[in-house]
Design an enzyme around this catalytic site. Structure first.
Site, mmCIF file in Angstrom:
data_model
loop_
_atom_site.group_PDB
_atom_site.id
_atom_site.type_symbol
_atom_site.label_atom_id
_atom_site.label_comp_id
_atom_site.label_asym_id
_atom_site.label_seq_id
_atom_site.Cartn_x
_atom_site.Cartn_y
_atom_site.Cartn_z
ATOM 1 N N TYR A 75 -28.448 8.434 6.164
ATOM 2 C CA TYR A 75 -28.317 7.294 7.076
ATOM 3 C C TYR A 75 -27.637 7.752 8.364
ATOM 4 O O TYR A 75 -26.980 8.791 8.398
ATOM 5 C CB TYR A 75 -27.569 6.134 6.411
ATOM 6 C CG TYR A 75 -26.145 6.407 6.006
ATOM 7 C CD1 TYR A 75 -25.102 6.275 6.918
ATOM 8 C CD2 TYR A 75 -25.828 6.779 4.701
ATOM 9 C CE1 TYR A 75 -23.780 6.510 6.550
ATOM 10 C CE2 TYR A 75 -24.513 7.025 4.322
ATOM 11 C CZ TYR A 75 -23.498 6.896 5.249
ATOM 12 O OH TYR A 75 -22.196 7.129 4.879
ATOM 13 N N VAL A 85 2.860 1.389 -5.823
ATOM 14 C CA VAL A 85 3.061 0.671 -7.076
ATOM 15 C C VAL A 85 3.119 1.691 -8.206
ATOM 16 O O VAL A 85 2.213 2.521 -8.368
ATOM 17 C CB VAL A 85 1.924 -0.353 -7.313
ATOM 18 C CG1 VAL A 85 2.025 -0.950 -8.708
ATOM 19 C CG2 VAL A 85 1.981 -1.445 -6.256
ATOM 20 N N ASP A 108 0.852 -1.199 0.000
ATOM 21 C CA ASP A 108 0.000 0.000 0.000
ATOM 22 C C ASP A 108 0.879 1.237 0.000
ATOM 23 O O ASP A 108 1.902 1.292 0.678
ATOM 24 C CB ASP A 108 -0.936 0.016 1.211
ATOM 25 C CG ASP A 108 -2.153 0.891 0.942
ATOM 26 O OD1 ASP A 108 -3.265 0.332 0.804
ATOM 27 O OD2 ASP A 108 -1.989 2.128 0.818
ATOM 28 N N GLN A 109 0.432 2.226 -0.741
ATOM 29 C CA GLN A 109 1.176 3.485 -0.796
ATOM 30 C C GLN A 109 1.128 4.222 0.545
ATOM 31 O O GLN A 109 2.020 4.987 0.879
ATOM 32 C CB GLN A 109 0.606 4.380 -1.890
ATOM 33 C CG GLN A 109 -0.850 4.768 -1.643
ATOM 34 C CD GLN A 109 -1.527 5.412 -2.849
ATOM 35 O OE1 GLN A 109 -0.933 5.502 -3.917
ATOM 36 N NE2 GLN A 109 -2.753 5.866 -2.692
ATOM 37 N N LEU A 123 -21.600 0.946 8.023
ATOM 38 C CA LEU A 123 -22.966 0.417 8.131
ATOM 39 C C LEU A 123 -23.127 -0.729 7.140
ATOM 40 O O LEU A 123 -22.747 -0.595 5.974
ATOM 41 C CB LEU A 123 -24.000 1.505 7.841
ATOM 42 C CG LEU A 123 -24.108 2.625 8.882
ATOM 43 C CD1 LEU A 123 -23.032 3.680 8.662
ATOM 44 C CD2 LEU A 123 -25.484 3.268 8.861
ATOM 45 N N HIS A 134 -18.728 12.004 -0.872
ATOM 46 C CA HIS A 134 -20.000 11.757 -0.196
ATOM 47 C C HIS A 134 -19.849 12.277 1.228
ATOM 48 O O HIS A 134 -18.811 12.066 1.861
ATOM 49 C CB HIS A 134 -20.284 10.257 -0.271
ATOM 50 C CG HIS A 134 -21.089 9.669 0.831
ATOM 51 N ND1 HIS A 134 -22.352 10.118 1.140
ATOM 52 C CD2 HIS A 134 -20.831 8.646 1.686
ATOM 53 C CE1 HIS A 134 -22.809 9.380 2.160
ATOM 54 N NE2 HIS A 134 -21.913 8.495 2.506
ATOM 55 N N ASP A 150 -26.122 -19.818 -22.207
ATOM 56 C CA ASP A 150 -26.735 -20.665 -23.230
ATOM 57 C C ASP A 150 -26.522 -19.982 -24.571
ATOM 58 O O ASP A 150 -26.592 -18.767 -24.674
ATOM 59 C CB ASP A 150 -28.208 -20.974 -22.931
ATOM 60 C CG ASP A 150 -29.101 -19.758 -22.926
ATOM 61 O OD1 ASP A 150 -28.590 -18.625 -22.748
ATOM 62 O OD2 ASP A 150 -30.328 -19.927 -23.092
HETATM 63 C C1 LIG Z 1 -18.101 8.874 3.732
HETATM 64 C C2 LIG Z 1 -18.151 7.423 3.348
HETATM 65 C C3 LIG Z 1 -19.008 6.576 4.006
HETATM 66 C C4 LIG Z 1 -19.057 5.240 3.693
HETATM 67 N N1 LIG Z 1 -19.896 4.445 4.393
HETATM 68 C C5 LIG Z 1 -19.947 3.133 4.138
HETATM 69 C C6 LIG Z 1 -20.775 2.289 4.889
HETATM 70 O O1 LIG Z 1 -21.439 2.731 5.805
HETATM 71 N N2 LIG Z 1 -20.837 0.981 4.555
HETATM 72 C C7 LIG Z 1 -20.092 0.479 3.539
HETATM 73 O O2 LIG Z 1 -20.198 -0.709 3.276
HETATM 74 N N3 LIG Z 1 -19.289 1.251 2.806
HETATM 75 C C8 LIG Z 1 -19.183 2.574 3.073
HETATM 76 N N4 LIG Z 1 -18.380 3.372 2.329
HETATM 77 C C9 LIG Z 1 -17.632 2.801 1.208
HETATM 78 C C10 LIG Z 1 -16.391 2.091 1.699
HETATM 79 O O3 LIG Z 1 -15.691 2.914 2.554
HETATM 80 C C11 LIG Z 1 -15.483 1.711 0.533
HETATM 81 O O4 LIG Z 1 -16.233 1.218 -0.512
HETATM 82 C C12 LIG Z 1 -14.454 0.686 0.945
HETATM 83 O O5 LIG Z 1 -13.785 1.096 2.104
HETATM 84 C C13 LIG Z 1 -13.446 0.454 -0.161
HETATM 85 O O6 LIG Z 1 -12.468 -0.428 0.290
HETATM 86 P P1 LIG Z 1 -11.219 -0.758 -0.633
HETATM 87 O O7 LIG Z 1 -10.357 -1.685 0.108
HETATM 88 O O8 LIG Z 1 -11.666 -1.153 -1.973
HETATM 89 O O9 LIG Z 1 -10.526 0.654 -0.884
HETATM 90 P P2 LIG Z 1 -9.538 1.494 0.032
HETATM 91 O O10 LIG Z 1 -9.808 1.373 1.451
HETATM 92 O O11 LIG Z 1 -9.523 2.860 -0.549
HETATM 93 O O12 LIG Z 1 -8.161 0.794 -0.235
HETATM 94 C C14 LIG Z 1 -7.463 0.957 -1.447
HETATM 95 C C15 LIG Z 1 -6.010 1.055 -1.110
HETATM 96 O O13 LIG Z 1 -5.238 1.054 -2.293
HETATM 97 C C16 LIG Z 1 -4.089 1.826 -2.033
HETATM 98 N N5 LIG Z 1 -3.473 2.221 -3.290
HETATM 99 C C17 LIG Z 1 -4.039 2.931 -4.288
HETATM 100 N N6 LIG Z 1 -3.144 3.124 -5.271
HETATM 101 C C18 LIG Z 1 -1.999 2.510 -4.893
HETATM 102 C C19 LIG Z 1 -0.720 2.369 -5.495
HETATM 103 N N7 LIG Z 1 -0.441 2.883 -6.684
HETATM 104 N N8 LIG Z 1 0.202 1.668 -4.809
HETATM 105 C C20 LIG Z 1 -0.048 1.142 -3.592
HETATM 106 N N9 LIG Z 1 -1.247 1.265 -2.984
HETATM 107 C C21 LIG Z 1 -2.201 1.941 -3.638
HETATM 108 C C22 LIG Z 1 -4.643 2.992 -1.253
HETATM 109 O O14 LIG Z 1 -3.650 3.651 -0.516
HETATM 110 C C23 LIG Z 1 -5.687 2.336 -0.386
HETATM 111 O O15 LIG Z 1 -5.204 2.026 0.895
HETATM 112 C C24 LIG Z 1 -18.283 4.726 2.635
HETATM 113 C C25 LIG Z 1 -17.437 5.576 1.948
HETATM 114 C C26 LIG Z 1 -17.371 6.912 2.278
HETATM 115 C C27 LIG Z 1 -16.463 7.797 1.528
#
Ligand SMILES: Cc1cc2nc3c(=O)[nH]c(=O)nc-3n(C[C@H](O)[C@H](O)[C@H](O)COP(=O)(O)OP(=O)(O)OC[C@H]3O[C@@H](n4cnc5c(N)ncnc54)[C@H](O)[C@@H]3O)c2cc1C
Length: 819
Positions: A258, A173, A34-35, A51, A224, A548
């Site tokens: 919510y 990366v 992770d970066q 949630l 959001h 199919d």
């Molecule tokens: C305000 C808010 C409220 C939310 N509420 C909810 C909720 O209540 N319930 C729910 O289910 N979801 C919720 N979500 C959505 C949820 O937070 C995300 O969909 C989820 O955390 C995504 O997880 P992830 O692991 O895919 O992404 P991330 O947690 O973003 O992880 C991706 C990782 O990739 C790394 N990365 C990116 N590029 C590189 C690179 N080039 N090299 C190395 N590392 C890299 C980043 O640093 C990051 O750590 C909410 C989102 C927001 C913004």
């Protein structure tokens, strides 16, 4: 040989879950990079309020969520919870929403989640901040709750590390190393890490990571809003710092809001603001802390102000409250709201798992781990596969517009047939101009405009015989529907109709290896004479129906494959041998098709052609090159509607001329143009399944009523061993045909089905059967629900009695279709 070397990009909730799932399957060469710093990387997970509402219209998404609940319940970090099962309530403040909650309760029941619609007083009893006078009811799901995503990340990382996984923070990366069409590693800020498989779990950074190998990742980062109030007197002393929350999580979809507790404060999320797309080049930099990270933008008060008033309306105790903090948090949206899972079409071993909520994270990670380790996910994924999109849908402007629309509609009450309003007219068939002249009502699918009925046919309503007269529908079932469908069904069964079949995916599979490829991938014998047409199945290794297909052998080495969508193109291309002996081309856009069906179709087409369309010369399930009205046509004698007729294919440039020729001559034969409303009804009466709705990889051919399409005697094919021991008599569940007893109550699909008061299955396709004069439905039911069994379908808050019937309902002897 050890397990493959896997590099997972991203240590958010998806990446860490995947590391856990892979290592639990014995893959121990897993590196997560992770970066950002570990464990709080600064991605969306780092601030997720977590949630988890499980109920969705999609069986797959609900199943993925339920797995997350089960998995997180069993996780902890030094005794601290990762899932607090406080339950979930969605409230209704309008009669329409209350009805919608009943529909949602139906979905929950269909997908195996216990849910009930409760009175306002019961909602307020469970969540005392609610004013019962302001709501009409709620949907309560006891198993919903709060995921502590940042803590789950720690628990999962520890577990994966204990099994050998390596986590490297502050390692960005920069590139993907490739050789021989495969990934060989990733280049990072601290050197190259060799890899056989790379899985990008980069969340909203997905498009940038995809770009490293030239892969389109159709998601849009959007901000959001999330706020936390100051201390609320009503909450003081209720929760501990450890428990955080005790009231059910709360959704107020009528105002896009919510709520959850944070000890003595309330957290509020709002989708009520304008969509705020984020440019990845403008993310905040600097040190990652709880309050500052790349996925958090500055709070814009003015966007939250109207929502705050709505919060006070619902929860009166907020009237004296103030907001302590807020931020505009970033996460991913996609053109259809689904996640993005799959392997690059160009660089083998490069996978993505992105646009995933915390809610579905464990389920998605398990699915990806199963795909990697076993080659197949137990939960079917067609709505999650990154290859489900058509080429035009990958355009950044299309992705941006449709993803923003998804944000706007996130909590809206959406009718199953409701088309997107924009962009429209993205793809039109050559007949479009004529269809407009005939008053086509277009709905949209995968960018295509598809007529559902033609207003011009309203003029025939008064000619309809009494037994064909359409019956009144309730308001919901009448939306995006017209009684004109009855006219179009009637004319198809009694005269002849022209259906635009252009949007159906057509592939050309050609070359010296084409036959062998199709033999290996399908259940039927493909080594038949030129001119044969074969209905067949593509199975996965466990015998699940992955598609199919209707395969026409046009010459020794050229096959035209009628398929279900882009997933078939992707599959055939991946399976084609590397030696270039097979070419798989998508010919959908360059060609067009008219389904000419009905008892008069032979008269019509014969009047325009020197070719012989007689039953002796042009048999059922045969294809021929012919000329119709001077237009070169590939005619295939088959029919999805169960009538005599042909699918007439020509190149796009010839399409309009073919339509005009058939239309002009057809006037003497009673021809009409007909749309998909009639089509769906007629195909269901004839018992034809629709892949993706009626059956998927979760079903074997015998369960789906498609055992006839499996030819075990043939040489080995994918899935053969898995289905070898199965028969119609051994299956435990079955796709059954139902007819609604009262002859008029139309259902829409996805409703739960009850036998003796207990939920036992769910509806797949549903329609009004105009020929049989009653609503019909297909449903997954236990095999014990034999013909004659009485069932009940839950439609909103009522039960509709129906009976399992023998199928097909129309022309079981196939006299019409083989005429
Ligand atoms: C305000 C808010 C409220 C939310 N509420 C909810 C909720 O209540 N319930 C729910 O289910 N979801 C919720 N979500 C959505 C949820 O937070 C995300 O969909 C989820 O955390 C995504 O997880 P992830 O692991 O895919 O992404 P991330 O947690 O973003 O992880 C991706 C990782 O990739 C790394 N990365 C990116 N590029 C590189 C690179 N080039 N090299 C190395 N590392 C890299 C980043 O640093 C990051 O750590 C909410 C989102 C927001 C913004």
């Amino acid at each position: 040989m050890g397990s493959p070397r896997v590099v997972i990009i991203g240590a958010g909730i998806v990446g860490t879950n995947l590391a856990d799932e892979l290592t639990s399957r014995g893959w121990d060469h897993v590196t997560v990079v992770d970066q950002g710093p570990l464990p709080l990387t600064g991605g969306s997970t780092s601030h997720a309020p977590g949630l988890v509402f499980q109920t969705t219209p999609s069986k797959t998404m609900t199943t993925l969520a339920s797995y997350t609940v089960e998995k997180f319940k069993a996780l902890d970090v030094d005794g601290q919870w990762c899932f607090n099962q406080v339950g979930g309530i969605e409230v209704a403040t309008t009669p329409q929403r209350l009805a919608e909650l009943h529909r949602r309760q139906g979905w929950a029941t269909s997908w195996g989640v216990d849910a009930r619609v409760i009175e306002p007083e019961e909602c307020a009893k469970m969540h005392p901040l609610l004013d019962p006078k302001r709501i009409l009811g709620g949907l309560y799901v006891e198993s919903d709750g709060l995921a502590k995503a940042s803590r789950a990340v720690v628990a999962l990382s520890r577990r994966a590390q204990a099994r050998g996984a390596v986590f490297r923070g502050s390692t960005k990366v920069l590139g993907v190393e490739q050789g021989g069409g495969r990934v060989t590693g990733v280049t990072t800020t601290s050197g190259v890490i060799p890899a056989d498989i790379v899985v990008s779990c980069g969340g909203f950074w997905g498009p940038d990571l995809g770009a490293l190998i030239g892969m389109d990742v159709p998601l849009l980062p959007l901000a959001h809003q999330y706020v936390t109030t100051r201390q609320l007197p009503e909450l003081v002393g209720r929760n501990t710092v450890a428990s955080e929350a005790g009231f059910p999580i709360l959704r107020h979809q009528d105002q896009d809001l919510y709520f959850r507790e944070h000890v003595d404060r309330l957290g509020i999320g709002s989708y009520a603001h304008r969509p705020m797309p984020v440019d990845l080049r403008e993310l905040p930099g600097g040190e990652v802390t709880d309050d500052a990270m790349p996925s958090m933008l500055a709070f814009t008060d003015e966007d939250f102000a109207p929502a705050w008033e709505k919060c006070k309306d619902l929860l009166p105790s907020l009237r004296d409250a103030t907001i302590e903090s807020g931020f505009n948090g970033i996460f991913s949206f996609t053109p259809d709201g689904g996640p993005l899972i799959g392997e690059s079409p160009d660089v083998a071993g490069f996978w993505i798992a992105e646009a995933v909520w915390v809610t579905h994270s464990a389920g998605v990670a398990r699915a990806v781990a199963q795909l990697l380790v076993d080659g197949r996910s137990e939960v079917e994924l067609h709505g999650c596969d990154v290859h489900r999109f058509e080429e035009v849908q990958l355009d950044p402007d299309y992705v941006s517009e449709t993803s923003q629309q998804n944000f706007v509609e996130i909590y809206d009450i959406l009718h199953p047939l409701q088309p997107r309003e924009s962009p429209r007219d993205v793809r039109v068939s050559p007949f479009h101009v004529r269809q407009r002249e005939l008053g086509a009502m277009f709905l949209e699918s995968h960018g295509w405009e598809r007529p559902h009925w033609f207003d011009v046919n309203a003029g025939l309503l008064d000619q309809l015989p009494p037994e064909w007269q359409p019956k009144p529908r309730d308001e919901w079932a009448a939306m995006f529907h017209s009684p004109i469908a009855a006219v179009e069904a009637w004319r198809t069964r009694t005269a002849v109709a022209m259906y635009d079949m252009t949007p159906l995916k057509r592939l050309e599979v050609s070359g010296p290896g084409a036959l062998a490829l199709l033999q290996r991938l399908t259940t039927a014998t493909m080594d038949k004479s030129v001119g044969s047409v074969t209905y067949t199945l593509a199975l996965d290794t466990a015998g699940g129906v992955r598609s199919d297909l209707t395969v026409a052998r046009l010459s020794e080495n050229v096959f035209q494959v009628g398929a279900n969508g882009n997933l078939d193109l992707d599959y055939l291309r991946r399976q084609a041998p590397a030696d270039g002996s097979v070419t798989v081309r998508d010919i959908t856009g360059g060609t067009c098709c008219i389904g000419l069906w009905g008892p008069r179709s032979r008269d019509l087409v014969s009047a325009l052609s020197r070719d012989d369309f007689s039953g002796e010369s042009f048999k059922y399930f045969r294809a021929k090159h012919v000329r119709i009205g001077g237009v070169p046509v590939t005619a295939m004698r088959l029919s999805y509607v169960g009538e005599l007729g042909w699918e007439l294919y020509t190149s796009a440039d010839n399409g309009l001329r073919l339509w005009d020729a058939l239309w002009a001559e057809g006037q003497q034969h009673g021809v009409i143009a007909a749309g998909r409303a009639a089509f769906n009804s007629l195909r269901m009466e004839r018992g034809y399944r629709s892949w993706g709705t009626d059956m998927t990889t979760e079903h074997n051919p015998y369960e789906a009523g498609l055992g006839f399409a499996v030819r075990l005697q043939k040489e080995a094919f994918v899935g053969r061993d898995a289905v070898a021991g199965i028969s119609d008599d051994t299956v435990q569940k079955r796709l059954a045909c139902l007819v609604v007893d009262d002859g008029s109550s139309v259902v829409m699909g996805s409703e739960p089905v009850f036998v003796d008061g207990a939920p036992v299955g769910y509806v797949t396709s549903a329609s009004f059967g105009h020929t049989v004069g009653a609503p019909i439905a297909y449903a997954w039911l236990p095999a014990t629900a034999v013909v004659g069994t009485g069932v009940e379908i839950q439609y909103f808050d009522r039960r509709v009695a129906a009976t399992v019937v023998a199928e097909p309902l129309v022309d079981p002897e196939m006299n019409k279709i083989r005429a």
